[in-house]
Design a protein around this motif. Structure first.
Motif, short mmCIF file in Angstrom:
data_model
loop_
_atom_site.label_atom_id
_atom_site.label_comp_id
_atom_site.label_asym_id
_atom_site.label_seq_id
_atom_site.Cartn_x
_atom_site.Cartn_y
_atom_site.Cartn_z
N GLN A 20 0.82 -1.21 0.00
CA GLN A 20 0.00 0.00 0.00
C GLN A 20 0.86 1.26 0.00
OE1 GLN A 20 -3.55 0.26 -0.23
NE2 GLN A 20 -2.80 2.30 -0.75
N ARG A 21 1.93 1.26 0.79
CA ARG A 21 2.81 2.43 0.83
C ARG A 21 3.47 2.65 -0.53
NH1 ARG A 21 5.49 4.99 5.08
NH2 ARG A 21 3.57 4.43 6.15
N ALA A 22 3.88 1.57 -1.19
CA ALA A 22 4.49 1.69 -2.52
C ALA A 22 3.50 2.28 -3.52
CB ALA A 22 4.99 0.33 -2.99
N ASP A 84 13.97 2.66 -9.14
CA ASP A 84 14.43 3.81 -8.36
C ASP A 84 14.30 3.58 -6.87
OD1 ASP A 84 14.72 5.51 -10.72
OD2 ASP A 84 12.54 5.48 -10.75
N LEU A 85 13.35 2.70 -6.49
CA LEU A 85 13.05 2.48 -5.08
C LEU A 85 12.62 1.04 -4.86
CD1 LEU A 85 12.54 3.76 -2.22
CD2 LEU A 85 10.17 4.13 -2.95
N LEU A 86 13.14 0.44 -3.80
CA LEU A 86 12.73 -0.89 -3.36
C LEU A 86 12.03 -0.71 -2.02
CD1 LEU A 86 12.71 -3.99 -3.35
CD2 LEU A 86 15.07 -3.91 -2.48
N VAL A 87 10.82 -1.29 -1.90
CA VAL A 87 10.02 -1.16 -0.68
C VAL A 87 9.79 -2.55 -0.09
CG1 VAL A 87 7.82 -0.39 0.30
CG2 VAL A 87 8.84 0.86 -1.62
N VAL A 88 10.06 -2.70 1.21
CA VAL A 88 9.78 -3.94 1.93
C VAL A 88 9.23 -3.58 3.30
CG1 VAL A 88 11.53 -5.36 0.75
CG2 VAL A 88 12.15 -4.11 2.82
#
Length: 122
Positions: A20-22, A84-88
Protein backbone atom coordinates in the motif's frame (compact mmCIF):
# COMPACT_ATOMS: atom_id res chain seq x y z
CA UNK A 1 11.41 11.27 -8.11
CA UNK A 2 10.47 7.58 -8.03
CA UNK A 3 9.31 6.54 -11.46
CA UNK A 4 9.80 2.77 -10.99
CA UNK A 5 9.05 1.22 -7.61
CA UNK A 6 9.59 -2.43 -6.72
CA UNK A 7 7.81 -3.82 -3.66
CA UNK A 8 8.17 -7.28 -2.18
CA UNK A 9 5.30 -9.26 -0.72
CA UNK A 10 4.67 -12.70 0.71
CA UNK A 11 0.90 -12.18 0.77
CA UNK A 12 0.75 -11.48 4.51
CA UNK A 13 -1.20 -8.66 6.14
CA UNK A 14 2.03 -6.97 7.15
CA UNK A 15 3.42 -7.13 3.61
CA UNK A 16 0.15 -5.63 2.34
CA UNK A 17 1.03 -2.48 4.30
CA UNK A 18 4.31 -2.18 2.39
CA UNK A 19 2.50 -2.72 -0.90
CA UNK A 20 0.00 0.00 0.00
CA UNK A 21 2.81 2.43 0.83
CA UNK A 22 4.49 1.69 -2.52
CA UNK A 23 1.22 2.33 -4.38
CA UNK A 24 0.67 5.55 -2.43
CA UNK A 25 4.18 6.76 -3.34
CA UNK A 26 3.66 5.88 -7.00
CA UNK A 27 0.36 7.77 -7.04
CA UNK A 28 2.04 10.81 -5.49
CA UNK A 29 5.01 10.78 -7.86
CA UNK A 30 3.36 9.56 -11.05
CA UNK A 31 5.41 6.39 -10.95
CA UNK A 32 4.65 2.73 -11.52
CA UNK A 33 4.79 -0.21 -9.13
CA UNK A 34 5.96 -3.76 -9.65
CA UNK A 35 4.72 -6.09 -6.93
CA UNK A 36 7.11 -9.02 -6.64
CA UNK A 37 7.18 -12.27 -4.73
CA UNK A 38 9.34 -15.38 -4.61
CA UNK A 39 8.29 -18.86 -3.61
CA UNK A 40 6.14 -21.75 -4.79
CA UNK A 41 4.67 -20.87 -8.22
CA UNK A 42 1.01 -21.59 -7.41
CA UNK A 43 1.06 -19.58 -4.18
CA UNK A 44 3.00 -16.69 -5.71
CA UNK A 45 0.62 -16.39 -8.67
CA UNK A 46 -2.34 -16.17 -6.30
CA UNK A 47 -0.64 -13.57 -4.08
CA UNK A 48 0.50 -11.42 -6.99
CA UNK A 49 -2.82 -11.51 -8.84
CA UNK A 50 -4.73 -10.45 -5.73
CA UNK A 51 -2.29 -7.67 -4.81
CA UNK A 52 -2.08 -6.22 -8.31
CA UNK A 53 -5.85 -6.31 -8.86
CA UNK A 54 -6.51 -4.59 -5.56
CA UNK A 55 -4.25 -1.65 -6.43
CA UNK A 56 -4.86 -1.10 -10.14
CA UNK A 57 -8.02 0.80 -9.26
CA UNK A 58 -5.86 3.49 -7.59
CA UNK A 59 -4.95 4.85 -11.01
CA UNK A 60 -1.37 3.62 -10.70
CA UNK A 61 0.37 1.43 -13.25
CA UNK A 62 0.75 -1.84 -11.32
CA UNK A 63 2.55 -4.91 -12.59
CA UNK A 64 3.16 -8.24 -10.88
CA UNK A 65 6.28 -10.37 -11.18
CA UNK A 66 7.22 -13.78 -9.85
CA UNK A 67 10.85 -14.02 -8.79
CA UNK A 68 12.92 -17.17 -8.56
CA UNK A 69 15.11 -18.05 -5.62
CA UNK A 70 15.42 -16.79 -2.07
CA UNK A 71 13.32 -13.66 -1.52
CA UNK A 72 15.99 -11.16 -0.42
CA UNK A 73 18.47 -12.12 -3.12
CA UNK A 74 15.78 -12.14 -5.80
CA UNK A 75 14.51 -8.69 -4.77
CA UNK A 76 18.01 -7.19 -4.78
CA UNK A 77 18.74 -8.67 -8.21
CA UNK A 78 15.42 -7.44 -9.64
CA UNK A 79 15.91 -3.97 -8.11
CA UNK A 80 19.10 -3.72 -10.16
CA UNK A 81 17.00 -3.69 -13.33
CA UNK A 82 16.39 0.05 -13.33
CA UNK A 83 14.16 0.55 -10.28
CA UNK A 84 14.43 3.81 -8.36
CA UNK A 85 13.05 2.48 -5.08
CA UNK A 86 12.73 -0.89 -3.36
CA UNK A 87 10.02 -1.16 -0.68
CA UNK A 88 9.78 -3.94 1.93
CA UNK A 89 8.10 -4.34 5.30
CA UNK A 90 10.06 -4.51 8.54
CA UNK A 91 8.78 -7.93 9.64
CA UNK A 92 11.64 -9.96 11.07
CA UNK A 93 13.73 -6.96 12.09
CA UNK A 94 12.62 -6.81 15.72
CA UNK A 95 12.64 -9.17 18.67
CA UNK A 96 15.03 -11.99 19.47
CA UNK A 97 14.42 -13.78 16.16
CA UNK A 98 16.34 -11.05 14.29
CA UNK A 99 19.54 -12.54 15.75
CA UNK A 100 18.70 -16.12 14.81
CA UNK A 101 17.19 -15.82 11.34
CA UNK A 102 18.34 -13.34 8.74
CA UNK A 103 15.31 -11.36 7.61
CA UNK A 104 14.49 -10.12 4.12
CA UNK A 105 14.55 -6.43 5.12
CA UNK A 106 17.86 -6.88 6.90
CA UNK A 107 19.44 -8.56 3.89
CA UNK A 108 18.17 -6.06 1.34
CA UNK A 109 19.26 -3.15 3.54
CA UNK A 110 22.87 -4.20 3.00
CA UNK A 111 22.67 -4.93 -0.72
CA UNK A 112 19.95 -2.83 -2.39
CA UNK A 113 21.26 -1.19 -5.57
CA UNK A 114 18.74 1.67 -5.31
CA UNK A 115 16.94 3.68 -2.65
CA UNK A 116 15.26 1.51 -0.03
CA UNK A 117 12.16 2.13 2.06
CA UNK A 118 11.53 -0.22 4.98
CA UNK A 119 7.93 0.31 6.04
CA UNK A 120 7.00 -0.23 9.66
CA UNK A 121 4.38 -2.95 9.32
CA UNK A 122 4.55 -4.70 12.69
Amino acid sequence: MYSRILVGTDGSETAAKAVQRAVDLAAATGGSVTIASAGAPARVAEVLDAAAAAHRSAGVAVDAKRLDGEAATALVEEAGNGYDLLVVGNKGMTGPSRFLVSSVPNKVSHHAPCALLIVRTT
